[in-house]
Scaffold this motif. Structure first.
Motif, PDB file in Angstrom:
ATOM      1  N   LYS A   1       0.819  -1.215   0.000  1.00 17.33           N
ATOM      2  CA  LYS A   1       0.000   0.000   0.000  1.00 17.33           C
ATOM      3  C   LYS A   1       0.854   1.266   0.000  1.00 17.33           C
ATOM      4  CE  LYS A   1      -4.401  -1.432   1.880  1.00 17.33           C
ATOM      5  NZ  LYS A   1      -5.351  -1.239   2.998  1.00 17.33           N
ATOM      6  N   SER A   2       1.965   1.255   0.731  1.00 16.27           N
ATOM      7  CA  SER A   2       2.797   2.456   0.754  1.00 16.27           C
ATOM      8  C   SER A   2       3.460   2.667  -0.599  1.00 16.27           C
ATOM      9  CB  SER A   2       3.816   2.415   1.898  1.00 16.27           C
ATOM     10  OG  SER A   2       4.794   1.436   1.659  1.00 16.27           O
TER      11      SER A   2
ATOM     12  N   LYS B   1       0.952   4.227  -2.899  1.00 13.22           N
ATOM     13  CA  LYS B   1       0.796   5.642  -2.592  1.00 13.22           C
ATOM     14  C   LYS B   1       1.948   6.443  -3.201  1.00 13.22           C
ATOM     15  CE  LYS B   1      -1.212   6.271   1.415  1.00 13.22           C
ATOM     16  NZ  LYS B   1      -1.354   6.377   2.885  1.00 13.22           N
ATOM     17  N   GLU B   2       3.178   5.907  -3.075  1.00 14.63           N
ATOM     18  CA  GLU B   2       4.363   6.596  -3.619  1.00 14.63           C
ATOM     19  C   GLU B   2       4.261   6.804  -5.123  1.00 14.63           C
ATOM     20  OE1 GLU B   2       7.870   4.368  -2.641  1.00 14.63           O
ATOM     21  OE2 GLU B   2       7.527   4.629  -0.492  1.00 14.63           O
TER      22      GLU B   2
ATOM     23  N   ASN C   1       1.592   7.150  -6.791  1.00 15.04           N
ATOM     24  CA  ASN C   1       0.366   7.904  -7.072  1.00 15.04           C
ATOM     25  C   ASN C   1      -0.808   7.035  -7.542  1.00 15.04           C
ATOM     26  OD1 ASN C   1      -0.849  10.408  -6.830  1.00 15.04           O
ATOM     27  ND2 ASN C   1      -0.596  10.883  -9.013  1.00 15.04           N
TER      28      ASN C   1
ATOM     29  N   PRO D   1      -2.889   5.304  -5.050  1.00 14.88           N
ATOM     30  CA  PRO D   1      -3.285   4.826  -3.723  1.00 14.88           C
ATOM     31  C   PRO D   1      -4.510   3.907  -3.777  1.00 14.88           C
ATOM     32  CG  PRO D   1      -3.865   7.141  -3.995  1.00 14.88           C
ATOM     33  CD  PRO D   1      -3.057   6.754  -5.200  1.00 14.88           C
TER      34      PRO D   1
END
Ligand SMILES: [Cu+2]
Length: 68
Positions: A56-57, A60-61, A63, A65
């Motif tokens: 998940k991280s 998010k990184e 773009n 998410p």
């Protein structure tokens, strides 16, 4: 082995899915990433040392998410 479907609203086409496959594929322990651009969903299979938090991280990184 763990599997999860993730909903990713930022997916707009097959290239987005390919980007996600490439980036998640670089995480140690991720064995499979499949995506459906129409449904804006991916399915990820992983085992240690990968974790859902790491997946998940990373999303998010880059773009994309996940919503849940
Ligand atoms: Cu795209």
């Amino acid at each position: 082995m763990q599997t999860k479907n993730l909903s990713i609203p930022n997916i707009s086409c097959g290239h987005c899915v390919m980007t996600i496959q490439r980036e998640l594929g670089e995480i140690d322990g991720v064995s499979k990433v499949e995506g459906d651009p129409a449904a804006k969903e991916i399915t990820v299979e992983w085992e240690e040392p990968a974790t859902l938090e790491k997946i998940k991280s990373t999303l998010k990184e880059i773009n994309y998410p996940a919503t849940d």
